[in-house]
Design an enzyme around this catalytic site. Structure first.
Site, PDB file in Angstrom:
ATOM      1  N   CYS A   1     -21.179  19.809 -28.458  1.00 37.57           N
ATOM      2  CA  CYS A   1     -20.948  20.790 -27.184  1.00 37.57           C
ATOM      3  C   CYS A   1     -20.693  22.201 -27.612  1.00 37.57           C
ATOM      4  O   CYS A   1     -19.810  22.775 -28.618  1.00 37.57           O
ATOM      5  CB  CYS A   1     -19.429  20.383 -26.847  1.00 37.57           C
ATOM      6  SG  CYS A   1     -18.897  21.299 -25.464  1.00 37.57           S
TER       7      CYS A   1
ATOM      8  N   CYS B   1     -17.349  23.758 -26.937  1.00 37.56           N
ATOM      9  CA  CYS B   1     -16.269  23.190 -27.738  1.00 37.56           C
ATOM     10  C   CYS B   1     -16.227  24.294 -28.989  1.00 37.56           C
ATOM     11  O   CYS B   1     -15.438  24.584 -29.421  1.00 37.56           O
ATOM     12  CB  CYS B   1     -16.593  21.935 -28.103  1.00 37.56           C
ATOM     13  SG  CYS B   1     -16.717  20.736 -26.724  1.00 37.56           S
TER      14      CYS B   1
END
Length: 116
Positions: free
Chosen positions: A45, A48
């Site tokens: 991600c 993230c």
């Protein structure tokens, strides 16, 4: 003779994120510290990865323990907390959980409100 090394309420919070694997570890972390910021993330991600320095700074500079939870390895745990996308942050404080706060300033303010 055994020595109890489990943290208690008087134990200082870790100054770096703690990787949590499973509900029991998360429950133990929430029980051990007054304020826990749970970061539900995935290695793949991009957002993230961009949030990672913020999470690390909050772990180092606030009185919150930061728990990192890989959603790919903990799908049932993520589902239990309503995580539908990553990153998702959940703050456990004073017996309640708060979700959806994303900016560092908002998170820092929320943590400080619960740790004063």
């Amino acid at each position: 003779m055994t020595v109890d090394t489990a943290p208690d309420a008087s134990t200082a919070t870790p100054d770096e994120p703690v990787h949590v694997d499973g509900r029991d570890e998360l429950d133990d972390t929430v029980a051990d510290y007054d304020v826990v910021l749970a970061d539900f993330y995935a290695d793949w991600c991009g957002p993230c990865q961009m949030l990672e320095p913020v999470v690390e700074t909050l772990a180092e500079e606030t009185d919150a323990a930061v728990a990192k939870i890989d959603v790919d390895a903990n799908q049932q745990l993520a589902a239990a907390y309503g995580v539908r996308g990553v990153p998702t942050l959940v703050l456990f404080a004073d017996g309640e959980q708060v979700t959806g706060v994303q900016s560092e300033d908002q998170l820092r303010s929320l943590i400080e409100r619960h740790t004063e």
